[in-house]
Scaffold this motif. Structure first.
Motif, short mmCIF file in Angstrom:
data_model
loop_
_atom_site.label_atom_id
_atom_site.label_comp_id
_atom_site.label_asym_id
_atom_site.label_seq_id
_atom_site.Cartn_x
_atom_site.Cartn_y
_atom_site.Cartn_z
N ALA A 107 32.91 47.43 30.65
CA ALA A 107 31.94 46.33 30.55
C ALA A 107 31.18 46.17 31.86
N LEU A 108 31.88 46.26 32.99
CA LEU A 108 31.24 46.13 34.30
C LEU A 108 30.26 47.27 34.53
N SER A 109 30.63 48.48 34.11
CA SER A 109 29.75 49.63 34.25
C SER A 109 28.47 49.45 33.44
N ALA A 110 28.60 48.91 32.22
CA ALA A 110 27.42 48.67 31.37
C ALA A 110 26.49 47.65 32.01
N VAL A 111 27.07 46.59 32.61
CA VAL A 111 26.25 45.57 33.28
C VAL A 111 25.50 46.18 34.47
N TYR A 112 26.22 46.97 35.28
CA TYR A 112 25.59 47.62 36.43
C TYR A 112 24.46 48.56 35.98
N GLU A 113 24.69 49.28 34.88
CA GLU A 113 23.67 50.23 34.42
C GLU A 113 22.43 49.50 33.91
N PHE A 149 22.74 49.45 42.50
CA PHE A 149 23.34 49.26 41.17
C PHE A 149 23.67 50.60 40.52
N TRP A 150 22.86 51.64 40.81
CA TRP A 150 23.20 52.96 40.29
C TRP A 150 24.49 53.47 40.93
N LEU A 151 24.63 53.27 42.24
CA LEU A 151 25.85 53.67 42.94
C LEU A 151 27.06 52.94 42.36
N ALA A 152 26.92 51.62 42.14
CA ALA A 152 28.02 50.83 41.58
C ALA A 152 28.37 51.31 40.18
N ASN A 153 27.35 51.58 39.36
CA ASN A 153 27.58 52.07 38.00
C ASN A 153 28.28 53.44 38.02
N ALA A 154 27.81 54.35 38.87
CA ALA A 154 28.40 55.69 38.94
C ALA A 154 29.85 55.63 39.43
N ASP A 157 32.09 54.21 36.66
CA ASP A 157 32.24 55.25 35.64
C ASP A 157 33.21 56.33 36.11
N ALA A 158 33.13 56.68 37.39
CA ALA A 158 34.02 57.71 37.93
C ALA A 158 35.48 57.25 37.90
N VAL A 159 35.70 55.97 38.20
CA VAL A 159 37.07 55.43 38.15
C VAL A 159 37.60 55.47 36.72
N VAL A 160 36.76 55.03 35.75
CA VAL A 160 37.17 55.05 34.34
C VAL A 160 37.46 56.47 33.88
N ASP A 161 36.56 57.40 34.22
CA ASP A 161 36.76 58.79 33.81
C ASP A 161 38.01 59.40 34.46
N SER A 162 38.32 59.00 35.68
CA SER A 162 39.52 59.50 36.35
C SER A 162 40.78 59.01 35.64
N ILE A 163 40.77 57.74 35.23
CA ILE A 163 41.92 57.19 34.48
C ILE A 163 42.08 57.91 33.15
N LEU A 197 34.60 65.04 34.67
CA LEU A 197 35.04 64.34 35.88
C LEU A 197 34.27 64.83 37.10
N LEU A 198 34.08 66.14 37.21
CA LEU A 198 33.29 66.70 38.31
C LEU A 198 31.86 66.18 38.26
N LYS A 199 31.31 66.10 37.06
CA LYS A 199 29.92 65.64 36.90
C LYS A 199 29.74 64.21 37.40
N ILE A 200 30.64 63.31 37.03
CA ILE A 200 30.47 61.91 37.39
C ILE A 200 30.67 61.70 38.89
N TRP A 201 31.59 62.47 39.52
CA TRP A 201 31.76 62.32 40.97
C TRP A 201 30.58 62.94 41.73
N MET A 202 29.93 63.94 41.14
CA MET A 202 28.68 64.45 41.72
C MET A 202 27.59 63.38 41.65
N ASP A 203 27.60 62.59 40.57
CA ASP A 203 26.66 61.48 40.45
C ASP A 203 26.90 60.44 41.55
N VAL A 204 28.17 60.19 41.86
CA VAL A 204 28.49 59.23 42.92
C VAL A 204 27.93 59.72 44.26
N LEU A 205 28.13 61.00 44.56
CA LEU A 205 27.60 61.57 45.81
C LEU A 205 26.07 61.55 45.82
#
Length: 259
Positions: A107-113, A149-154, A157-163, A197-205
């Motif tokens: 839900a937090l990720s959707a708000v940030y996005e 907000f993009w950084l926060a969203n990414a 998302d990376a934390v959720v995908d890691s879990i 997982l690699l894709k979303i952490w690349m988004d974070v970087l």
């Protein structure tokens, strides 16, 4: 071009995410090219023409993607609705801390996005002189908020995908049999799980490079934004293409009966 490849290409570009991922690959190719060219302190007149041309292509790709992001905002609202329904429909016997945390993070990720897309469109309004800058609100501030907000969203998302990756990996390990290990299915499963997982952490970087929060001298942030963004774009494009290929299979070959 074979009939199967043509059918898959048509189905791919009919998808909103297919068009978005294709435009994103071109956009980050331009961003990386600009970062590499600008590494040279002295830019000749010929290079300046090339830089201006690549910049125009990059802005065109960014503008085209903004129209596609409007549909993503609706998907985020749908995610918020689904999370709310899930929170109230969870059986008391299935409630655990991890489930609640993952739902809250989604839900937090959707708000940030949604906020990221909103400010990203505001930046576009400023650039096209549809909105005038004021003392309290400017294009630079809107651009900074969009990146944050993009950084926060990414990151969320990376934390959720890691879990979810950890849970899926445990499930994959439990279900793997001696036959699957011999045939290499276990390795394929792990690679399949690691790619998103690699894709979303690349988004974070990429987002870190855009916000310039990384303390890297010279043009380092732009190089990280361009290179990591291009890797993430290619992986995203590949994931959508795999979905299309799995939905449109090659017709079975007719059997030849020998008399």
């Amino acid at each position: 071009m074979s009939s199967l490849l043509l059918d898959r290409a048509v189905a791919f570009f009919k998808r909103t995410d297919g068009r978005d991922k294709s435009l994103r690959v071109i956009q980050y190719c331009c961003i990386l090219s600009l970062a590499v060219i600008r590494e040279h302190r002295a830019i000749s007149s010929k290079q300046k023409y090339v830089v201006d041309s690549i910049s125009r292509v990059s802005r065109a790709m960014s503008t085209s993607r903004k129209a596609l992001k409007l549909a993503r905002m609706l998907e985020d609202l749908q995610t918020l609705r689904n999370v709310a329904k899930s929170m109230f429909s969870i059986e008391s016997t299935k409630v655990n801390g991890k489930t609640i945390i993952v739902l809250c993070l989604k839900a937090l990720s959707a708000v940030y996005e949604i906020l990221y897309y909103y400010y990203d469109h505001v930046v576009w309004f400023f650039r096209n002189d549809l909105v005038k800058s004021s003392q309290n609100y400017s294009a630079a501030r809107a651009s900074w908020l969009s990146s944050v907000f993009w950084l926060a969203n990414a990151f969320v998302d990376a934390v959720v995908d890691s879990i979810e990756y950890y849970d899926a990996k445990c499930e994959c390990t439990q279900k793997s049999t001696k036959e699957s290990k011999v045939s290499g299915c276990g390795l394929k499963c792990k690679i399949h799980l690691r790619m998103p997982l690699l894709k979303i952490w690349m988004d974070v970087l990429t987002a870190l490079g855009e916000t310039e929060y990384l303390a890297i001298p010279l043009n380092g942030n732009a190089l990280i934004e361009g290179s990591c963004g291009l890797i993430a774009s290619i992986l995203g494009w590949q994931s959508v293409w795999k979905v299309v290929c799995s939905s449109i299979q090659a017709p079975p070959r007719p059997r030849i009966h020998s008399e």
